[in-house]
Every structure is written in structure tokens, then in C-alpha cells.
Design a protein around this motif. Sequence first.
Motif, PDB file in Angstrom:
ATOM      1  N   ALA A  18       0.850  -1.167   0.141  1.00  0.00           N
ATOM      2  CA  ALA A  18       0.113   0.132  -0.121  1.00  0.00           C
ATOM      3  C   ALA A  18       0.942   1.211   0.138  1.00  0.00           C
ATOM      4  N   ILE A  19       1.861   1.199   0.772  1.00  0.00           N
ATOM      5  CA  ILE A  19       2.967   2.514   0.714  1.00  0.00           C
ATOM      6  C   ILE A  19       3.395   2.670  -0.328  1.00  0.00           C
ATOM      7  N   VAL A  20       3.620   1.797  -1.259  1.00  0.00           N
ATOM      8  CA  VAL A  20       4.363   1.988  -2.798  1.00  0.00           C
ATOM      9  C   VAL A  20       3.298   2.369  -3.559  1.00  0.00           C
ATOM     10  N   SER A  21       2.003   1.700  -3.505  1.00  0.00           N
ATOM     11  CA  SER A  21       1.254   1.931  -4.687  1.00  0.00           C
ATOM     12  C   SER A  21       0.376   3.255  -4.479  1.00  0.00           C
ATOM     13  N   GLU A  22       0.421   3.546  -3.256  1.00  0.00           N
ATOM     14  CA  GLU A  22      -0.482   4.520  -3.049  1.00  0.00           C
ATOM     15  C   GLU A  22       0.266   6.019  -3.048  1.00  0.00           C
ATOM     16  N   ARG A  23       1.532   5.978  -3.174  1.00  0.00           N
ATOM     17  CA  ARG A  23       2.195   7.250  -3.024  1.00  0.00           C
ATOM     18  C   ARG A  23       1.746   8.155  -4.015  1.00  0.00           C
ATOM     19  N   ARG A  24       1.577   7.818  -5.373  1.00  0.00           N
ATOM     20  CA  ARG A  24       1.409   8.638  -6.228  1.00  0.00           C
ATOM     21  C   ARG A  24      -0.241   9.164  -6.204  1.00  0.00           C
ATOM     22  N   GLN A  25      -1.003   8.466  -5.684  1.00  0.00           N
ATOM     23  CA  GLN A  25      -2.410   8.697  -5.552  1.00  0.00           C
ATOM     24  C   GLN A  25      -2.473   9.823  -4.346  1.00  0.00           C
ATOM     25  N   LEU A  26      -1.705   9.609  -3.470  1.00  0.00           N
ATOM     26  CA  LEU A  26      -1.744  10.675  -2.457  1.00  0.00           C
ATOM     27  C   LEU A  26      -0.964  11.983  -2.734  1.00  0.00           C
ATOM     28  N   GLY A 109      17.008  16.676 -12.778  1.00  0.00           N
ATOM     29  CA  GLY A 109      18.249  17.192 -11.692  1.00  0.00           C
ATOM     30  C   GLY A 109      17.872  18.240 -10.696  1.00  0.00           C
ATOM     31  N   ARG A 110      16.712  18.067 -10.145  1.00  0.00           N
ATOM     32  CA  ARG A 110      16.355  19.088  -9.174  1.00  0.00           C
ATOM     33  C   ARG A 110      17.271  19.039  -7.919  1.00  0.00           C
ATOM     34  N   PRO A 111      18.172  19.956  -7.409  1.00  0.00           N
ATOM     35  CA  PRO A 111      18.984  19.995  -6.405  1.00  0.00           C
ATOM     36  C   PRO A 111      18.633  19.096  -5.165  1.00  0.00           C
ATOM     37  N   ASP A 112      17.367  19.181  -4.810  1.00  0.00           N
ATOM     38  CA  ASP A 112      16.984  18.467  -3.528  1.00  0.00           C
ATOM     39  C   ASP A 112      16.502  17.010  -4.083  1.00  0.00           C
ATOM     40  N   GLY A 113      16.568  16.739  -5.181  1.00  0.00           N
ATOM     41  CA  GLY A 113      16.192  15.398  -5.609  1.00  0.00           C
ATOM     42  C   GLY A 113      14.553  14.952  -5.377  1.00  0.00           C
ATOM     43  N   ILE A 114      13.844  15.936  -5.193  1.00  0.00           N
ATOM     44  CA  ILE A 114      12.481  15.597  -5.250  1.00  0.00           C
ATOM     45  C   ILE A 114      11.880  15.901  -6.735  1.00  0.00           C
ATOM     46  N   GLY A 115      10.883  14.901  -6.942  1.00  0.00           N
ATOM     47  CA  GLY A 115       9.963  15.253  -8.225  1.00  0.00           C
ATOM     48  C   GLY A 115      10.715  14.355  -9.500  1.00  0.00           C
ATOM     49  N   ALA A 116      11.945  13.741  -9.463  1.00  0.00           N
ATOM     50  CA  ALA A 116      12.406  13.058 -10.544  1.00  0.00           C
ATOM     51  C   ALA A 116      11.640  11.517 -10.614  1.00  0.00           C
ATOM     52  N   ASP A 117      11.299  10.988  -9.483  1.00  0.00           N
ATOM     53  CA  ASP A 117      10.623   9.484  -9.452  1.00  0.00           C
ATOM     54  C   ASP A 117       9.229   9.718  -9.897  1.00  0.00           C
ATOM     55  N   PRO A 118       8.993   9.054 -11.010  1.00  0.00           N
ATOM     56  CA  PRO A 118       7.409   9.134 -11.492  1.00  0.00           C
ATOM     57  C   PRO A 118       6.437   9.022 -10.574  1.00  0.00           C
ATOM     58  N   ALA A 119       6.590   8.409  -9.347  1.00  0.00           N
ATOM     59  CA  ALA A 119       5.730   8.220  -8.400  1.00  0.00           C
ATOM     60  C   ALA A 119       5.146   9.590  -7.857  1.00  0.00           C
ATOM     61  N   ASP A 120       6.129  10.596  -7.872  1.00  0.00           N
ATOM     62  CA  ASP A 120       6.153  11.990  -7.367  1.00  0.00           C
ATOM     63  C   ASP A 120       5.191  12.870  -8.518  1.00  0.00           C
ATOM     64  N   ARG A 121       5.231  12.483  -9.685  1.00  0.00           N
ATOM     65  CA  ARG A 121       4.536  13.122 -10.735  1.00  0.00           C
ATOM     66  C   ARG A 121       2.978  13.351 -10.564  1.00  0.00           C
TER      67      ARG A 121
END
Length: 311
Positions: A18-26, A109-121
Motif C-alpha cells: 500500500a505504501i508503494v502503490s498509494e504514493r502517487r495517488q496521495l 536534476g532538481r537539487p533536492d532530488g524531489i520530483g524525479a521519481d515518476p511516483a511523485d508526478r
Amino acid sequence: MTDHPGPGHDRSDAGLGAIVSERRQLINLGYRLLGSLAEAEDVVQETYARWYAMSPQERDAIASPGAWLTRVAGRICLNLLSSARARRETYVGEWIPEPLPDPADWAAGRPDGIGADPADRVTLDESVSMAFLVVLDAMTPAERVAFVLHDVFRYSFAEVAEIVGRTPAACRQLASSARRRIRDSRAAAAPASRQAGIVREFKQAWEAQDINALIGLLDAGATGIADGGGIASALLRPIEGGEQIARYFAALAARAAGLTLLERTVNGQPGLIAQQDGVTVSVFAFEIAGDRIKRIWAVRNPDKLHPWTTG
């Protein structure tokens, strides 16, 4: 929010899954509720922290981890929305939701490393257009949460009631009120291809400092709104009137040497970005009705431009 693990399913695996699959939904839920990717990411982290703060026995007792995560994230967002109004009173200038690029253009290439993961889009559709988010921001926190959960994410009013803390009937009324706000504010949008053409014409007229061409593209009652957050120089109040906006942009082009304008998708709609020495310094979103631009939103607050960073 009512899914349950099947027979023989390992409960610890179910929680991890659930943690993995729900991340993008959240992330998608948080962005639509808060209008801020950074705040949405914070909400997701807090939601997971609460999940892992429970004992293994408490986690095993939860029949639907995904429903639990959504319920907790929704409540955190509701609390943040309630406090956001107080924070906005001290915000320097106009507040505009954080603009998002097309997933294909998402900076890796965001300096904070956030947003590069497709789950964060964030999935870009009508419910994240700048015009839509601005209307959502004018709603009460309870209206916004009820509407987004029910109309966008298709949760039942019984499930929404658990998050909002009201009866299902009250949540139905909240969503209905929000729906009327959306309907009353919605202009007859031009086809996407025509919108892209108008934005391109606006870019060309702006670069040429052609005031008459700019006036011809703007609705007489158009509004221009800028968000610098008190960090970057920006307008503190909206510009009203097509001619006034045209003159402002022409003057801006005259004094902004070396500024490069590029056509980009902004929250799923045709938009523009301005770059200085290859770095995005402004993002422009448009509301277009018929053949005229009705609203321009310009975001210059560096804190809201992280997804556009080129690394």
C-alpha cells in the motif's frame, strides 16, 4: 477506499504494498487540495510517518491500508487548508498555485532530488488546470476536500464524511456548492490547438513589443496576476484591462534583456516559460475563452519553480 487484501495475503506485505502503490495517488490528492507540490510531498511524508509510528499489530488490524492512508492524508490537508487562510493574509502579493510542467519535461536534476521519481508526478488533467485550481482555492476547506474527493477521485460521500468530519448528507451539500462555483466560473474554452496558437501569437507579439497585436489577443476585461512571494520582483496587485496588460508586457520585454520565451505545457494547458541564462525565472499560465485571453497567471516565486529547474 474499500479495497481489502485477498485470502491468504500477507498482512505485512499488504502494508508495504500500500505504501508503494498509494504514493502517487496521495501526491495527486495533496496537490489538488493544496495547490502546492511541496506541501503535498510533506503531507505524504507525514502520512507515512504516522503509518510507521503504529505497532505492527495496529497496522495488521487495518483492513485497507490504502483507505487508511487516504483518510489520514485528507485530514492533514484539511487542517493545512484551514490554517492556509491565515498564512495567506501575510503573503506578500498575490498567491497563485504552484505551476507544474508536462511529465515529459519534468526536471530530473532538481537539487533536492524531489520530483524525479515518476511516483511523485501529478497526473495533468482538467482538475489541475490553473483556472480550476484558482477556483478551488476560493472555496472553504471543507468544500474543497469534499468536492475533490468525490468529484475528482470518486470516493463515496460516506467515505468523504470520515475525512471531513461531517455527515454524508452535509458532504453532498458541500460538493454541490463547490460544483456550482466551478460551473459559474467556467468560460467556454477554445480547443487545445487553438489555445496553443493564441499563446504562440502572444509570445511573438510580446517578443516584438507589438502593443496593438497584444491588445488584439487580450479580452478587454482581462486580468493579469503575478506571484513573486515577496522574493522576486513582481506585481503586488493584479493588472485589470487588456490594454494595460499589453503595455505592461511590452515594457517588460523592453527592459528584460536576454530573456528567452519558450512554449511549454503548464498544468496540462498551453503556456510559456521565461528563461534567463537557461534558468527558468517565470512560468505563465493562461485562461482562454473563444479567441481571447481572459487571464494570465505569472509565477515568479522561486520556491514554486523547483519542478522547472534544469539542474
